[in-house]
Design a protein around this motif. Structure first.
Motif, PDB file in Angstrom:
ATOM      1  N   GLU A  92       0.812  -1.215   0.000  1.00 15.99           N
ATOM      2  CA  GLU A  92       0.000   0.000   0.000  1.00 15.99           C
ATOM      3  C   GLU A  92       0.847   1.268   0.000  1.00 15.99           C
ATOM      4  O   GLU A  92       0.327   2.374  -0.229  1.00 15.99           O
ATOM      5  N   ASP A  93       2.168   1.123   0.276  1.00 15.03           N
ATOM      6  CA  ASP A  93       3.055   2.294   0.323  1.00 15.03           C
ATOM      7  C   ASP A  93       4.040   2.317  -0.838  1.00 15.03           C
ATOM      8  O   ASP A  93       5.010   3.075  -0.809  1.00 15.03           O
ATOM      9  N   LYS A  94       3.808   1.503  -1.867  1.00 15.95           N
ATOM     10  CA  LYS A  94       4.814   1.365  -2.922  1.00 15.95           C
ATOM     11  C   LYS A  94       5.047   2.653  -3.700  1.00 15.95           C
ATOM     12  O   LYS A  94       6.112   2.841  -4.302  1.00 15.95           O
ATOM     13  N   ASN A  95       4.070   3.559  -3.695  1.00 17.27           N
ATOM     14  CA  ASN A  95       4.235   4.820  -4.420  1.00 17.27           C
ATOM     15  C   ASN A  95       4.754   5.953  -3.529  1.00 17.27           C
ATOM     16  O   ASN A  95       4.926   7.075  -3.995  1.00 17.27           O
TER      17      ASN A  95
END
Length: 617
Positions: A374-377
């Motif tokens: 969910e934090d890949k960006n």
């Protein structure tokens, strides 16, 4: 005429009687003493150095498992600053003279340099600097160093300002100083180099002076000249300009830090009296506090009002791996994770208060974790450096978890005793006394166990700073101990009872004045009688439950010198020395800190002043 048996003549004291006596350490070893600076060897971080306010310099070569004293043969033992040359870690620079400006701060005699990791030392100049707050060494040239000389604490003049050497201390050049008359009381309080360009230097100027009855700083010390502040050089100290762009005026002590990971980030903890000064217990400043620049000092933003007791602390650090993690040292270790906007003190649990030194090991931050799906960006958060070494009034602490899980490295014999007393217990007499910021303690001179004297053989007798301790002549478990300002208490080790016994005047009457280290003595002629001295002499009886005034004010009571506020360290117009005659009951001698000498032959019935009989100083 009948005569008695002739008494044997006691032997004359001579050197031969003491020749075979050996000094031995008996403890207690549960605390350290005041630490002034810490430096880690960047090439071998298992090696680090600890400088003590009054106890010299220690080196650990095994990550703090053991320490060796490496400065004991030098002329002074008060350390102000330590620096290990980044390009040659055998080169170690030491500045003598603690820079924390306490009444108890000792002075030094300049700079020392070692080329063998502290095995031997050479005096390297600036002998009249007295106090050195920081040393920084050129990253590629171990013979080039900058020294922040604060100068004499108690007198004008001497070597003050920022000094530079390019020849390993053979010669020095004063590259930054205050101008005009203010230079006599103004020194350099801190200095940092830009890690990406050693020609860029940030330094501070700081004016201060002590008397026995006062402490002045900033414009008060200079007669109104606002000469302090943060200064920047871009040419190796050849020229300087004072930085403003959001920084306050009327400054006192200022601490500096620069980010290793982002050298455009410079931070300062600034003492400023613009808008008024702050009380000793108020860790917030009206206009000073924590300031941050993200453009190399051109513009500054005030991120926090935090600024604990400036003359004693004023230390700020930026995590070398993460410029958002910022530490401010004070009564506790304060940490921020948002660039200095908000601070917390949860990292100070079980750490002795009064933090003066913090070394952070570069390269001790773990690799960034892989982002969650969910934090890949989102950009990954930089980690914190894990290894910290902290110096406090209670010694050295080490953490390998970014300030959590501190290990107290209580292996340096650095406790600072003010006073000790002995009793006649057999077979081993007991020693009691008080230490700087480490309470009062009692322990034995020996034990009958094969382990010898251990920490468990020592017992704390309470207090803040500890001073005089007296043994009750009728109860071996009862003691009379003292903290600063005449705060006498009785403690019973059998049942834990403790009772404060400081004399107090009646409402509406003049207050009593007590020295930081007030004389407290037991009568050798009248067991159970205790004498305590403030500006007057008190006779304590009935286990110190009752007191009688047995003298008038024995000082000059100069109103210009008896009104200082704060911790009580500047209390003046008090009796500093009180003794009872060993042969004549009722005879007491009293000497005041403002130069008066008195004697009474009838336990205070009347006093005779002897000041006029003293020789000229």
């Amino acid at each position: 005429m009948q005569t008695g048996t002739p008494q044997p003549t006691p032997p004359q004291l001579s050197e031969i009687l003491f020749k075979n006596l050996k000094v031995r350490s008996i403890g207690p070893a549960v605390m350290g003493g005041r630490v002034s600076d810490i430096a880690i060897d960047s090439r071998n971080p298992f090696v680090f150095y600890v400088g003590l306010a009054t106890g010299g310099l220690f080196k650990s070569g095994d990550n703090g498992v053991s320490f060796d004293p490496i400065f004991d043969k030098e002329a002074v033992q008060s350390i102000g600053a330590i620096a290990v040359a980044p390009s040659d870690s055998d080169v170690v620079w030491v500045g003598t003279g603690e820079a924390n400006d306490r009444n108890s701060s000792e002075w030094g005699n300049g700079v020392y340099r070692s080329t063998d990791g502290g095995g031997t030392w050479q005096q390297a100049g600036l002998k009249d600097s007295r106090t050195i707050a920081r040393i920084v060494v050129h990253p590629a040239k171990p013979e080039v160093a900058y020294v922040a000389a604060s100068g004499h604490l108690w007198a004008d003049g001497g070597e003050r300002g920022l000094y530079k050497t390019t020849d390993a201390g053979k010669t020095w050049k004063l590259v930054l100083q205050a101008q005009g008359a203010a230079a006599a009381r103004t020194g350099c309080g801190d200095v940092v180099l830009d890690p990406s360009n050693p020609e860029i230097i940030y330094a501070t100027l700081y004016a201060r002076q002590r008397t026995p009855w006062s402490f002045t700083y900033g414009v008060t010390a200079t007669g109104g000249a606002d000469v302090g502040g943060v200064f920047k050089s871009t040419d190796g100290g050849a020229s300087w300009r004072k930085l403003s762009g959001g920084l306050p005026g009327q400054t006192g002590r200022i601490g500096l830090a620069i980010s290793l990971s982002n050298p455009r980030v410079v931070m300062a903890v600034v003492q400023s009296d613009e808008g008024g000064a702050s009380d000793i217990n108020d860790i917030h400043s009206r206009r000073g506090g924590v300031f941050r620049s993200e453009d190399g000092g051109e513009k500054w933003a005030r991120t926090s009002s935090i600024n604990p007791r400036s003359f004693y602390f004023s230390q700020i650090r930026i995590d070398p791996a993460n410029d958002q993690r910022v530490y401010v040292l004070g009564y506790a270790l304060l940490a921020s994770d948002d660039g200095g906007k908000n601070f917390r003190e949860d990292l100070s649990e079980k750490v002795h208060p009064d933090c003066h030194a913090l070394a952070i090991q570069p390269g001790s931050a773990p690799a960034p974790k892989a982002p969650k799906p969910e934090d890949k960006n989102k950009p990954p958060k930089p980690p914190f450096s894990q290894r910290l070494i902290l110096g406090t009034d209670g010694g050295v602490y080490q953490s390998f978890a970014a300030g959590k899980g501190w290990d107290h490295l209580n292996k340096i014999p650095a406790g600072e005793y003010y006073r000790i007393s002995l009793d006649d217990t057999r077979p081993f007499y007991r020693i009691a006394g008080g230490l700087q910021d480490n309470e009062n303690w009692v322990g034995p001179s020996g034990t009958q166990t094969k382990e010898g004297i251990r920490n468990s053989d020592w017992t704390a007798l309470a207090g803040g700073d500890g001073f005089y301790v007296l043994f009750d002549p009728a109860d071996r478990d009862t003691f009379y101990a003292e903290s600063q300002g005449g705060e006498v208490h009785r403690i019973n080790l059998r049942n834990g009872e403790m009772r404060g016994l400081r004399p107090q005047p009646a409402e509406g009457q003049p207050s009593y004045r007590f020295h930081w280290n007030s004389p407290l003595i037991a009568s050798r002629h009248k067991p159970g009688v205790i004498y305590l001295a403030g500006n007057r002499v008190f006779r304590l009886t009935d286990r110190a439950e009752h007191y009688t005034l047995i003298s008038p004010d024995l000082t000059y009571n100069d109103p210009a010198r008896t009104t200082a506020t704060g911790s009580g360290a500047e209390n003046f117009g008090v009796i500093y020395s009180l003794v009872e005659s060993p042969v004549r009951p009722g005879m007491l001698w009293a000497g005041s800190d403002d130069g008066r000498l008195w004697v009474t032959a009838n336990e205070g019935g009347n006093w005779t002043e002897l000041t006029a009989n003293l020789p000229e100083p």
